[in-house]
Motif scaffolding. Sequence first.
Motif, mmCIF file in Angstrom:
data_model
loop_
_atom_site.group_PDB
_atom_site.id
_atom_site.type_symbol
_atom_site.label_atom_id
_atom_site.label_comp_id
_atom_site.label_asym_id
_atom_site.label_seq_id
_atom_site.Cartn_x
_atom_site.Cartn_y
_atom_site.Cartn_z
ATOM 1 N N GLY A 79 -61.882 -21.091 30.841
ATOM 2 C CA GLY A 79 -61.312 -21.156 29.411
ATOM 3 C C GLY A 79 -60.771 -19.793 28.843
ATOM 4 N N MET A 80 -61.117 -18.579 29.043
ATOM 5 C CA MET A 80 -60.602 -17.464 28.592
ATOM 6 C C MET A 80 -59.212 -17.147 29.175
ATOM 7 N N ALA A 101 -56.155 -17.377 26.503
ATOM 8 C CA ALA A 101 -55.117 -16.019 26.540
ATOM 9 C C ALA A 101 -53.799 -16.246 27.116
ATOM 10 N N VAL A 102 -53.491 -17.177 28.087
ATOM 11 C CA VAL A 102 -52.091 -17.253 28.270
ATOM 12 C C VAL A 102 -51.537 -18.143 27.501
ATOM 13 N N ARG A 139 -48.042 -8.590 13.129
ATOM 14 C CA ARG A 139 -47.900 -7.817 14.632
ATOM 15 C C ARG A 139 -49.117 -7.952 15.123
ATOM 16 N N ARG A 140 -49.126 -8.318 16.366
ATOM 17 C CA ARG A 140 -50.493 -8.428 17.125
ATOM 18 C C ARG A 140 -50.968 -7.497 17.938
ATOM 19 N N GLY A 141 -52.196 -7.161 18.008
ATOM 20 C CA GLY A 141 -52.814 -6.126 18.867
ATOM 21 C C GLY A 141 -53.131 -6.836 20.114
ATOM 22 N N MET A 142 -53.866 -6.109 20.676
ATOM 23 C CA MET A 142 -54.382 -6.280 22.261
ATOM 24 C C MET A 142 -55.619 -7.285 22.175
ATOM 25 N N LEU A 143 -55.511 -8.229 23.111
ATOM 26 C CA LEU A 143 -56.612 -9.228 23.318
ATOM 27 C C LEU A 143 -57.820 -8.498 23.834
#
Length: 455
Positions: free
Chosen positions: A37-38, A42-43, A84-88
């Motif tokens: 799932g992760m 994430a993709v 703005r997106r940070g890191m997953l």
Amino acid sequence: MSELMTLVEVGGPVAGLGAGAAYLRARHPAAYWSAVGMPASAVRLVGSYGSVMDSCGLTVQPSRLRALAVRAATRREVRPVPPRRGMLRPTSTGLRIRLRLAPGQEPADVAASAERLRHAWGVHGVYVQPVKPGVVELRLVGFDVLQRVRMPRKAGGGFLRVPVALREDATAFVRDYRAIPHELVLGATLSGKSMYLRHLITGLAAQPVALAGIDCKRGVELAPFAPRLSALATDAGQAAELLPTLVQEMEDRYDLIRARQGIAPSTPDEEITSDVWGLPEAERPVPIVLLVDEVAELFLVATKKDEERRDDMVTQLIRLAQLGRAAGIYLEVCGQRFGAELGKGATMLRAQLSGRVCHRVNDEPSAKMALGDIAPEAVAAACTIAPERPGLAVVGDTSGGWSRIRTPYLSLADAAAHCERTAHLVPDLPALKPFRPAVSTVRPASLTKPRPATA
């Protein structure tokens, strides 16, 4: 024939992998999330982030400087920009990602689109938590963490802080008596209310805290924890004697505060703004937590004499709820129903209980009693709790916030054994010694375990 054999040879392992994944998802959702799932979520999130934000209305027009730079460098059409997106950051239950909001946006804008984001990224839930001005954290939960409750390792406990349940966003629900001194816990029979109370008692048993109980069901709920209790009343008559004693203890503590801080003895208790936590540690009295089970039994009357006793007990409870916090006295009031129909003083007492926990109830008015005056939108959530999910509850407070929680299973035998191991921590309170419950030296060989609260 050879082609058929090839299909069989290839299809067999593929079908086996599909069956294994289905089994893993049903029986071990955490392992399925980590393995399958992760990565997929994430993709999906990274690949569709811009388009999803645009479809959810979370994009804004770029600044003039950025628009000019884009036109000069690429000669392309200037499109709205998402936050703005940070890191997953992967976790054992989901993903976390921080967003820097664009000018003009607020956390409520992102929270309003949480359901859309959940479907777009294929996760079980999306929860929004403000971090600082202009920055929010998205907590993506990959599966139903309340199906099989596993408390996080770092639950955030401490002095007068007890992790008692798991929130639906996979964080621990901590009962903090310093922040919310008094609480009302409602729930029908077999809803998990007793399990919630067990976790509270076992969490407080290992702390330097005095525990007092009122259980008008002859003590069947609280008697197993007698080794750790400083006081226990098992009927209305004993409760009528215990409550004035606690009120007197509260007044003695106010006198101690006055003497230490130079406050005039004639100053009313209501005007004393300091509390016991301002006293030196050597002089500070031990906190007292009063656990009231089936509070409605204190309100029921059969004769005129009972009515007078009821009025006295309710008055003492209201005084403790209004003034007890500064004296280090906290209330945990439990019951199946609680409202104006109980009689004089019921709604006044409920107004002083700022924390609310509502398990499954038998009717909508009961949910409104618990949550309707602080978080009206949580009433519908409380009414949808299924009977096959004991321990599931809706928790709210006077800030208007609410969430779903579920307590993990804890057997009565384990809770009682923990209280027996911590019996040496019972503080010395002379005023409560007459109410100290007798502890039997002969313990039953086994205790019947109730239905698990997370079965």
